[in-house]
Design an enzyme around this catalytic site. Sequence first.
Site, PDB file in Angstrom:
ATOM      1  N   ASP A 144       0.857  -1.198   0.000  1.00 49.06           N
ATOM      2  CA  ASP A 144       0.000   0.000   0.000  1.00 49.06           C
ATOM      3  C   ASP A 144       0.885   1.237   0.000  1.00 49.06           C
ATOM      4  O   ASP A 144       1.767   1.375   0.852  1.00 49.06           O
ATOM      5  CB  ASP A 144      -0.887   0.025   1.247  1.00 49.06           C
ATOM      6  N   HIS A 185      -5.634   5.227  -0.856  1.00 44.16           N
ATOM      7  CA  HIS A 185      -4.266   4.724  -1.037  1.00 44.16           C
ATOM      8  C   HIS A 185      -4.232   3.893  -2.307  1.00 44.16           C
ATOM      9  O   HIS A 185      -5.280   3.579  -2.875  1.00 44.16           O
ATOM     10  CB  HIS A 185      -3.817   3.894   0.167  1.00 44.16           C
TER      11      HIS A 185
HETATM   12 ZN   LIG Z   1      -3.193  -3.351   0.261  1.00 47.75          ZN
END
Ligand SMILES: [Zn+2]
Length: 289
Positions: free
Chosen positions: A195, A270
């Site tokens: 992420d 994100h």
């Molecule tokens: Zn992720």
Amino acid sequence: MFKKATLTINAVSVLLILFILSSRAQSAELKCTYVASMGKPFLARLVSPYDISDVKISWLDRQTPLQVTRGDGKYEASILLGSDVRDTKPGIYTLTVSYFERGRQWTLHHDIDVRPKSYPVQELKLPQAMVTPPKEAMARIKEESLLISNAINTITNERHWELPLKRPVDGIVTSPYGLKRIYNGSPGSPHRGVDFRAASGTPVRCAADGTVILTGDHYFGGKSVYVDHGNGVISCYMHLSKINVLNNQRLKKGDIIGYSGQTGRATGPHLHFGLYLLAHAVDPMPLFQ
Ligand SMILES: [Zn+2]
């Protein structure tokens, strides 16, 4: 006179034997690590002074043909390989490479010790419907997981990827690969991607040249794009606010595939970036340098 002739014949025989031996000798060399950490990608290169063709590799029950390139008077076929923090057990696995060279088929075996690696634990609080999806979402989730599975299992013969890969956004890593995740107190699947921090609307760039093989708005991944880079290398980009590409579209490294967001199972905006090597989700971070 007679003696000299015998000597000459012997010399010819020796040369002939040397020639036969050298033509049988292995000339291509497999350059690859003998030790790999769980989830970490590595490069395997078959290098030969002779023209090689029909190169195939087999690793962790999957096979792919490899594209051969020529440079510096050498022939080379390279492949990115790795293990999956969710699916692979630590142990010694054999990489098998077969190829055609100087009129015959050759096979090489190379043992790789896939060592365990301990990844940190992360606790997440999510709406319960996202952790335990409602019954009515099951059909949709099943259908999407089949599409995703087909995408990550894609094997194409032409290689388009080059190292290093392009980092899809500049933001810092907020959740690394391999995190053991606890959703609302219950252990879930480990984190099989990375992420990156990315404010909503940040352009998301393609990691390497390739072809779009799947786009969709998925229950877990939200708006997602999957790109095939050839020889079993697939990248994916999730939770986008907007998708900028179409299925079957050819992309160049750095092209904008979409814009970041928080669609699907996301606690905030994100980018979830995933990299699959022969369908094994690996940590992409070492490949950006
Ligand atoms: Zn992720």
